[in-house]
Write a protein that holds these residues in place. Sequence first.
Motif, PDB file in Angstrom:
ATOM      1  N   LEU A 113       0.804  -1.225   0.000  1.00 39.56           N
ATOM      2  CA  LEU A 113       0.000   0.000   0.000  1.00 39.56           C
ATOM      3  C   LEU A 113       0.841   1.282   0.000  1.00 39.56           C
ATOM      4  N   ASN A 114       2.158   1.134  -0.088  1.00 40.18           N
ATOM      5  CA  ASN A 114       3.079   2.284  -0.075  1.00 40.18           C
ATOM      6  C   ASN A 114       2.900   3.147   1.172  1.00 40.18           C
ATOM      7  N   LEU A 115       2.917   2.480   2.337  1.00 41.80           N
ATOM      8  CA  LEU A 115       2.805   3.159   3.623  1.00 41.80           C
ATOM      9  C   LEU A 115       3.977   2.729   4.498  1.00 41.80           C
ATOM     10  N   SER A 116       4.162   3.440   5.600  1.00 45.31           N
ATOM     11  CA  SER A 116       5.181   2.992   6.551  1.00 45.31           C
ATOM     12  C   SER A 116       4.588   1.887   7.425  1.00 45.31           C
ATOM     13  N   VAL A 117       5.465   1.083   7.996  1.00 46.96           N
ATOM     14  CA  VAL A 117       5.026  -0.033   8.831  1.00 46.96           C
ATOM     15  C   VAL A 117       4.277   0.480  10.060  1.00 46.96           C
ATOM     16  N   SER A 118       4.761   1.564  10.640  1.00 51.33           N
ATOM     17  CA  SER A 118       4.099   2.103  11.827  1.00 51.33           C
ATOM     18  C   SER A 118       2.699   2.613  11.487  1.00 51.33           C
ATOM     19  N   THR A 119       2.523   3.192  10.304  1.00 50.03           N
ATOM     20  CA  THR A 119       1.194   3.658   9.881  1.00 50.03           C
ATOM     21  C   THR A 119       0.242   2.478   9.724  1.00 50.03           C
ATOM     22  N   VAL A 120       0.730   1.405   9.124  1.00 51.83           N
ATOM     23  CA  VAL A 120      -0.098   0.208   8.940  1.00 51.83           C
ATOM     24  C   VAL A 120      -0.501  -0.342  10.302  1.00 51.83           C
ATOM     25  N   ASN A 121       0.460  -0.423  11.215  1.00 51.39           N
ATOM     26  CA  ASN A 121       0.179  -0.934  12.554  1.00 51.39           C
ATOM     27  C   ASN A 121      -0.852  -0.053  13.262  1.00 51.39           C
ATOM     28  N   GLU A 122      -0.678   1.244  13.172  1.00 47.20           N
ATOM     29  CA  GLU A 122      -1.598   2.184  13.822  1.00 47.20           C
ATOM     30  C   GLU A 122      -3.004   2.067  13.229  1.00 47.20           C
ATOM     31  N   HIS A 123      -3.101   2.029  11.902  1.00 47.11           N
ATOM     32  CA  HIS A 123      -4.412   1.889  11.243  1.00 47.11           C
ATOM     33  C   HIS A 123      -5.080   0.579  11.639  1.00 47.11           C
ATOM     34  N   ARG A 124      -4.304  -0.486  11.701  1.00 49.67           N
ATOM     35  CA  ARG A 124      -4.872  -1.794  12.053  1.00 49.67           C
ATOM     36  C   ARG A 124      -5.431  -1.781  13.472  1.00 49.67           C
ATOM     37  N   LEU A 125      -4.661  -1.256  14.405  1.00 51.58           N
ATOM     38  CA  LEU A 125      -5.122  -1.222  15.798  1.00 51.58           C
ATOM     39  C   LEU A 125      -6.336  -0.308  15.971  1.00 51.58           C
ATOM     40  N   ASN A 126      -6.322   0.853  15.307  1.00 50.95           N
ATOM     41  CA  ASN A 126      -7.476   1.753  15.364  1.00 50.95           C
ATOM     42  C   ASN A 126      -8.715   1.110  14.743  1.00 50.95           C
ATOM     43  N   ALA A 127      -8.516   0.415  13.638  1.00 50.05           N
ATOM     44  CA  ALA A 127      -9.635  -0.245  12.969  1.00 50.05           C
ATOM     45  C   ALA A 127     -10.228  -1.335  13.857  1.00 50.05           C
ATOM     46  N   LEU A 128      -9.376  -2.066  14.549  1.00 54.25           N
ATOM     47  CA  LEU A 128      -9.870  -3.101  15.457  1.00 54.25           C
ATOM     48  C   LEU A 128     -10.708  -2.499  16.579  1.00 54.25           C
ATOM     49  N   GLU A 129     -10.255  -1.395  17.129  1.00 55.80           N
ATOM     50  CA  GLU A 129     -11.020  -0.718  18.186  1.00 55.80           C
ATOM     51  C   GLU A 129     -12.375  -0.258  17.645  1.00 55.80           C
TER      52      GLU A 129
END
Length: 142
Positions: A113-129
């Motif tokens: 997705l041409n993103l940073s790993v930390s952005t992916v991690n943050e989006h994933r955790l926020n999406a789960l919440e």
Amino acid sequence: MKLSAFQEKIVKEFDYICKLTIKNERKDYFKHLQRISSREVSFSELGEKALSHFSTTDLIPGDYHTFVIKGIPIKIKSTALSEALKELTSRKREILLLYYFIGMNDPEIAKLLNLSVSTVNEHRLNALETLKHYMEDDYCEK
């Protein structure tokens, strides 16, 4: 033609060995059947979960919701989950689906997705919440 005493002895020994072999083979066969029957279980004795491994259910397009990410179709059977996923932003939904349904890890998703790993991690955790709150609210309403 009359057999000599030696030939008669050989015939009797051969006859004895053949009968002994058949007798032992019979014993082995019955032991084998006993081992099998001790392990066999009737289908009526199996639980619902075990029986489900012996069958399959055909899905028609109305039975599931499809999300397509980067050309990969992802089918979700749960209506509640698919409705909750639709509430997310497309970026967060893509990350969750790639992570949990395709089995990609954060670095692979970031590269795709041409993103940073930390952005992916943050989006994933926020999406789960967000999913958690949405589904809890949906469950409480019912």
